[in-house]
Design a protein around this motif. Structure first.
Motif, mmCIF file in Angstrom:
data_model
loop_
_atom_site.group_PDB
_atom_site.id
_atom_site.type_symbol
_atom_site.label_atom_id
_atom_site.label_comp_id
_atom_site.label_asym_id
_atom_site.label_seq_id
_atom_site.Cartn_x
_atom_site.Cartn_y
_atom_site.Cartn_z
ATOM 1 N N SER A 180 28.274 41.406 40.501
ATOM 2 C CA SER A 180 28.291 42.832 40.837
ATOM 3 C C SER A 180 29.103 43.629 39.829
ATOM 4 O O SER A 180 30.034 43.111 39.204
ATOM 5 C CB SER A 180 28.911 43.030 42.225
ATOM 6 O OG SER A 180 30.263 42.627 42.220
ATOM 7 N N THR A 181 28.738 44.926 39.713
ATOM 8 C CA THR A 181 29.603 45.877 38.997
ATOM 9 C C THR A 181 30.047 46.958 39.983
ATOM 10 O O THR A 181 29.278 47.350 40.874
ATOM 11 C CB THR A 181 28.860 46.575 37.840
ATOM 12 O OG1 THR A 181 27.700 47.224 38.366
ATOM 13 C CG2 THR A 181 28.469 45.623 36.738
ATOM 14 N N ILE A 187 29.929 45.559 44.748
ATOM 15 C CA ILE A 187 30.515 44.391 45.407
ATOM 16 C C ILE A 187 30.190 44.435 46.913
ATOM 17 O O ILE A 187 30.210 43.410 47.602
ATOM 18 C CB ILE A 187 32.054 44.375 45.177
ATOM 19 C CG1 ILE A 187 32.724 43.114 45.726
ATOM 20 C CG2 ILE A 187 32.740 45.582 45.775
ATOM 21 C CD1 ILE A 187 32.648 41.941 44.847
ATOM 22 N N LEU A 233 31.400 34.573 43.450
ATOM 23 C CA LEU A 233 31.404 36.031 43.583
ATOM 24 C C LEU A 233 32.084 36.622 42.347
ATOM 25 O O LEU A 233 33.270 36.352 42.101
ATOM 26 C CB LEU A 233 32.164 36.445 44.852
ATOM 27 C CG LEU A 233 32.359 37.946 45.057
ATOM 28 C CD1 LEU A 233 31.021 38.669 45.192
ATOM 29 C CD2 LEU A 233 33.216 38.213 46.303
ATOM 30 N N HIS A 274 33.110 40.097 40.334
ATOM 31 C CA HIS A 274 33.257 41.557 40.406
ATOM 32 C C HIS A 274 33.656 42.065 39.024
ATOM 33 O O HIS A 274 34.749 41.759 38.528
ATOM 34 C CB HIS A 274 34.308 41.947 41.452
ATOM 35 C CG HIS A 274 34.262 43.404 41.790
ATOM 36 N ND1 HIS A 274 35.248 44.046 42.486
ATOM 37 C CD2 HIS A 274 33.330 44.362 41.515
ATOM 38 C CE1 HIS A 274 34.923 45.323 42.638
ATOM 39 N NE2 HIS A 274 33.774 45.535 42.055
ATOM 40 N N LEU A 302 39.606 47.030 41.077
ATOM 41 C CA LEU A 302 39.298 45.848 41.906
ATOM 42 C C LEU A 302 39.834 46.072 43.328
ATOM 43 O O LEU A 302 40.682 45.324 43.825
ATOM 44 C CB LEU A 302 39.929 44.588 41.292
ATOM 45 C CG LEU A 302 39.378 44.181 39.918
ATOM 46 C CD1 LEU A 302 40.289 43.142 39.259
ATOM 47 C CD2 LEU A 302 37.945 43.641 40.042
ATOM 48 N N TYR A 318 38.837 45.608 46.313
ATOM 49 C CA TYR A 318 38.679 44.620 47.386
ATOM 50 C C TYR A 318 39.201 43.231 46.986
ATOM 51 O O TYR A 318 38.861 42.246 47.642
ATOM 52 C CB TYR A 318 37.210 44.546 47.817
ATOM 53 C CG TYR A 318 36.815 45.708 48.715
ATOM 54 C CD1 TYR A 318 36.996 45.651 50.087
ATOM 55 C CD2 TYR A 318 36.279 46.871 48.185
ATOM 56 C CE1 TYR A 318 36.649 46.710 50.920
ATOM 57 C CE2 TYR A 318 35.933 47.945 49.002
ATOM 58 C CZ TYR A 318 36.120 47.853 50.371
ATOM 59 O OH TYR A 318 35.774 48.905 51.201
ATOM 60 N N MET A 357 38.690 39.625 48.779
ATOM 61 C CA MET A 357 38.024 38.536 48.052
ATOM 62 C C MET A 357 38.875 37.267 48.086
ATOM 63 O O MET A 357 38.370 36.162 48.276
ATOM 64 C CB MET A 357 37.758 38.962 46.596
ATOM 65 C CG MET A 357 36.702 40.054 46.478
ATOM 66 S SD MET A 357 36.721 40.879 44.866
ATOM 67 C CE MET A 357 36.160 39.581 43.774
ATOM 68 N N ILE A 362 35.910 32.940 43.177
ATOM 69 C CA ILE A 362 35.816 34.340 42.795
ATOM 70 C C ILE A 362 36.258 34.514 41.340
ATOM 71 O O ILE A 362 37.134 33.781 40.858
ATOM 72 C CB ILE A 362 36.596 35.277 43.746
ATOM 73 C CG1 ILE A 362 38.079 35.018 43.676
ATOM 74 C CG2 ILE A 362 36.109 35.172 45.173
ATOM 75 C CD1 ILE A 362 38.869 36.007 44.501
ATOM 76 N N THR A 410 36.962 37.750 38.555
ATOM 77 C CA THR A 410 36.976 39.171 38.223
ATOM 78 C C THR A 410 36.788 39.347 36.711
ATOM 79 O O THR A 410 37.176 38.482 35.912
ATOM 80 C CB THR A 410 38.292 39.827 38.679
ATOM 81 O OG1 THR A 410 39.387 39.103 38.106
ATOM 82 C CG2 THR A 410 38.408 39.805 40.192
#
Ligand SMILES: Cc1cc2nc3c(=O)[nH]c(=O)nc-3n(C[C@H](O)[C@H](O)[C@H](O)COP(=O)(O)OP(=O)(O)OC[C@H]3O[C@@H](n4cnc5c(N)ncnc54)[C@H](O)[C@@H]3O)c2cc1C
Ligand SMILES: NC(=O)c1ccc[n+]([C@@H]2O[C@H](COP(=O)([O-])OP(=O)(O)OC[C@H]3O[C@@H](n4cnc5c(N)ncnc54)[C@H](OP(=O)(O)O)[C@@H]3O)[C@@H](O)[C@H]2O)c1
Length: 248
Positions: free
Chosen positions: A113-114, A118, A139, A141, A149, A151, A155, A168, A170
């Motif tokens: 996601s961008t 998310i 996941l 992000h 960021l 969330y 996450m 996850i 980032t």
């Protein structure tokens, strides 16, 4: 014609000047994690309506949406100006096919996601249904700055809850940060950094990739996966490995 119901804003998270989340109470019908509703405001006799993905799990009555204010946008700055107790309109029925029912079984499910995209992944992961058929879930992000960021704490909570199954990652594009990869998603796939950081590979044999958000990210990543990983778009009539949703 959409059926509209009235909702009230019950909570606002002001993450930073242009990023915010709204929680709304409204008598909507059940939705599927990954779907979106339309939010609308009547301004000077004209109705402005746009699609926004649910962030909350379908079993949570606090309907949550994560938004960015688009400069010069018609609706998002007006939604940004709402206060607790204000009313807005929301479609009674959700829409969209960016849902787990549309995803075939595979070993690793990649959720890329961008920005505010998310949201649908957080709804799916918070609900936590129908995920046992994947061995691993990743996941990702990707945002401009680490302060986008919003969330990350959720996450991290989800990462703990999934006990090793969820990884996850980032990504930030406009600064260096020790906690995140730096750059853009397609480039980080092409140079191998994303997979090496996560410890899993993206391949037609093992993976399904869900892409959500910036249309250029979606297109560039899709093209790369098609050309370099021999993956194809997933269609009901012709199963493949890539499912996407573009935000504009
Ligand atoms: C299925 C779906 C789900 C969506 N979910 C969300 C969500 O959860 N959160 C969210 O913030 N937005 C989401 N969007 C985008 C949202 O519907 C609006 O497009 C956005 O809020 C801009 O509306 P506006 O009226 O302010 O701008 P407009 O006046 O409609 O648009 C101005 C221009 O800004 C560009 N634009 C639109 N959205 C963005 C964006 N996010 N970033 C940069 N440029 C953009 C477009 O080129 C557009 O022409 C979603 C869109 C779709 C199709
Ligand atoms: N985020 C902010 O601080 C901020 C501030 C003011 C206004 N806004 C406005 O808010 C709107 C949305 O901003 P946003 O930051 O949420 O979303 P965004 O512009 O879609 O950026 C999110 C992430 O997607 C990346 N990206 C862009 N094009 C890509 C591509 N072709 N392939 C792969 N990745 C790509 C961006 O990288 P790059 O950084 O390399 O583009 C960034 O890391 C914009 O209209 C923007 O003007 C945002």
């Amino acid at each position: 014609m959409a059926d509209w119901v009235s909702g009230s804003v019950v909570h606002i998270d002001n993450w930073k000047d242009n990023l915010f989340s709204l929680r709304i109470h409204a008598p909507v019908r059940p939705f599927t994690a990954g779907q979106f509703a339309k939010l609308a405001l009547d301004i000077d006799g004209e109705r402005f309506q746009r699609a926004y993905s649910y962030v909350n799990s379908p079993d949570n009555p606090d309907l949550e949406f994560y938004l960015v204010t688009v400069n010069e946008g018609k609706l998002s700055p007006k939604l940004r100006a709402l206060k607790i107790g204000d009313k807005l309109l929301i479609t009674q029925d959700a829409a969209g096919f960016f849902v787990l029912d549309e995803i075939p079984d595979c070993s690793t499910l990649w959720m890329l996601s961008t920005g505010t995209a998310i949201g649908p992944f957080l709804s799916i992961l918070q609900q936590g249904i129908d995920l046992e058929r994947f061995n691993h879930i990743v996941l990702v992000h990707a945002v401009r700055y680490s302060e986008d960021l919003s969330y990350l704490p959720l996450m991290r909570e989800l990462e703990k809850r999934y006990n090793g199954k969820l990884r996850i990652q980032t990504v930030v594009s406009r600064e260096q940060n020790a906690e995140s990869l730096t750059g853009r998603v397609p480039a980080l796939i092409e140079n191998g950094q994303l997979e090496s950081s996560v410890g899993l590979t993206i391949s037609a044999e093992s993976s399904h990739v869900m892409l959500c958000g910036n249309p250029q990210m979606v297109k560039d990543t899709q093209r790369l996966l098609q050309e370099q990983r021999h993956m194809s778009k997933h269609l009901r009539r012709k199963p493949g490995h890539i499912t996407s949703e573009q935000y504009w």
